[in-house]
Design an enzyme around this catalytic site. Structure first.
Site, short mmCIF file in Angstrom:
data_model
loop_
_atom_site.label_atom_id
_atom_site.label_comp_id
_atom_site.label_asym_id
_atom_site.label_seq_id
_atom_site.Cartn_x
_atom_site.Cartn_y
_atom_site.Cartn_z
N ASN A 125 0.83 -1.21 0.00
CA ASN A 125 0.00 0.00 0.00
C ASN A 125 0.87 1.25 0.00
OD1 ASN A 125 0.69 -0.79 2.74
ND2 ASN A 125 -0.77 0.72 3.50
N GLN A 126 0.36 2.29 -0.66
CA GLN A 126 1.07 3.56 -0.75
C GLN A 126 0.08 4.71 -0.58
OE1 GLN A 126 3.41 3.09 -4.52
NE2 GLN A 126 3.04 0.96 -3.94
N CYS A 128 -10.62 -3.73 -2.92
CA CYS A 128 -9.70 -4.62 -3.62
C CYS A 128 -10.40 -5.85 -4.17
CB CYS A 128 -8.55 -5.03 -2.70
SG CYS A 128 -7.43 -3.65 -2.34
N GLU A 141 -3.16 -4.89 -2.93
CA GLU A 141 -3.55 -5.82 -4.00
C GLU A 141 -3.52 -5.13 -5.36
OE1 GLU A 141 -5.87 -7.15 -0.28
OE2 GLU A 141 -5.05 -5.31 -1.13
#
Length: 296
Positions: free
Chosen positions: A93-94, A136, A108
């Protein structure tokens, strides 16, 4: 490679007693931080430690989570997408502090996009350290392997995606047969003398936008290299993945997040919507750059 990622990987090696984990980290460092593993290496490592591909992918999750950037939530998620080829594609994750939460890259999405840009034709498994959120689940439902995709968690394995998304709404409900990861035969006949502009246009030709037909691609000048990203649309619209996020994600997972971006080019066809404004917003807030925009 980003200093933060490198320090996290070094910490894993120094503090872990897991020889499998150490082998994986060693391979990633040997690749200068590229967060993907070839099918041959996966097979050899699995044979050495008597692990199936899924068991090995589960052991890789702490490595994938090292690539997370979560300045808002402080919650690092790692994912491993297993390609039909047998290769592993890491994701994480960002978050982009100071910008809208809608700009966030989910783990994902990160792994799926990583595999897509790397040329994988389908995914067989998604391995993740926390249960996939609804966003997701819907995003993965757009894949050409959605009907058979297996989801694996540390506490629960071999679950079909559709067991997490029963009675799912997806591309078939909108009569779309050529879906994400299928070849997208678009051609704009666009040529430009500037290689970065041409790269953005070429990325747009490979984008997936069957609902809006607003095909878009982004190209980043990253040192002497160019990194591209392309739009991946979703039947539910909001889980769609934007081209700048796609490119930034690939840059990070290619071990280049410490190399400055000096130019951003966006190429976009006219469709039912445009991502120019939201792309300009993130380019300015995160990179301090203006985009060079080309209409196709």
């Amino acid at each position: 490679m980003n200093d933060c990622i490198g320090k996290r990987l070094d910490k894993l090696i120094n503090e872990s007693q897991d020889e499998v984990l150490k082998r994986v980290v060693g391979q990633i460092l040997e690749q200068n931080g590229k967060a993907r593993i070839s099918q041959d290496w996966v097979r050899r490592c699995g044979d050495d430690f008597n692990l199936t591909a899924v068991e090995l992918a589960l052991r890789c999750l702490p490595v994938a989570a090292c690539y997370a950037s979560a300045p808002v939530s402080h919650f690092n998620v790692g994912a491993v997408a297993v390609g039909q080829s047998g290769a592993f594609y890491f994701g994480a994750n960002q978050e982009f502090s100071g910008d809208a939460v809608q700009q966030t890259v989910h783990a994902e999405q990160s792994a799926v996009s990583h595999a897509w840009l790397a040329g994988e034709v389908a995914l067989t498994d998604m391995v993740v350290n926390y249960t996939p959120c609804g966003h997701c689940r819907q995003f993965m439902n757009e894949l050409n392997s959605a009907d058979r995709l297996q989801i694996h968690l540390p506490h629960s394995r071999n679950n079909r995606l559709h067991s997490y998304l029963p009675d799912a709404f997806g591309p078939k409900d909108l009569n779309i047969s050529r879906v994400l990861f299928d070849p997208q035969p678009h051609s704009f006949g666009f040529t430009h003398a500037d290689p970065l502009v041409q790269a953005a246009a070429d990325a747009a030709e490979q984008a997936y936008a069957p609902y809006s037909r607003a095909l878009s691609g982004v190209a980043l000048q990253v040192g002497t290299q160019s990194i591209t990203g392309r739009y991946a649309e979703n039947a539910a619209f909001n889980p769609s993945f934007l081209p700048l996020q796609c490119a930034l994600n690939y840059r990070r997972l290619s071990g280049l997040s410490d190399v400055p971006v000096s130019r951003i080019v966006m190429a976009e066809s006219q469709g039912g919507l445009s991502h120019r404004s939201i792309t300009e917003q993130l380019a300015h807030s995160y990179l301090g750059l203006e985009i060079e925009y080309f209409a196709l």
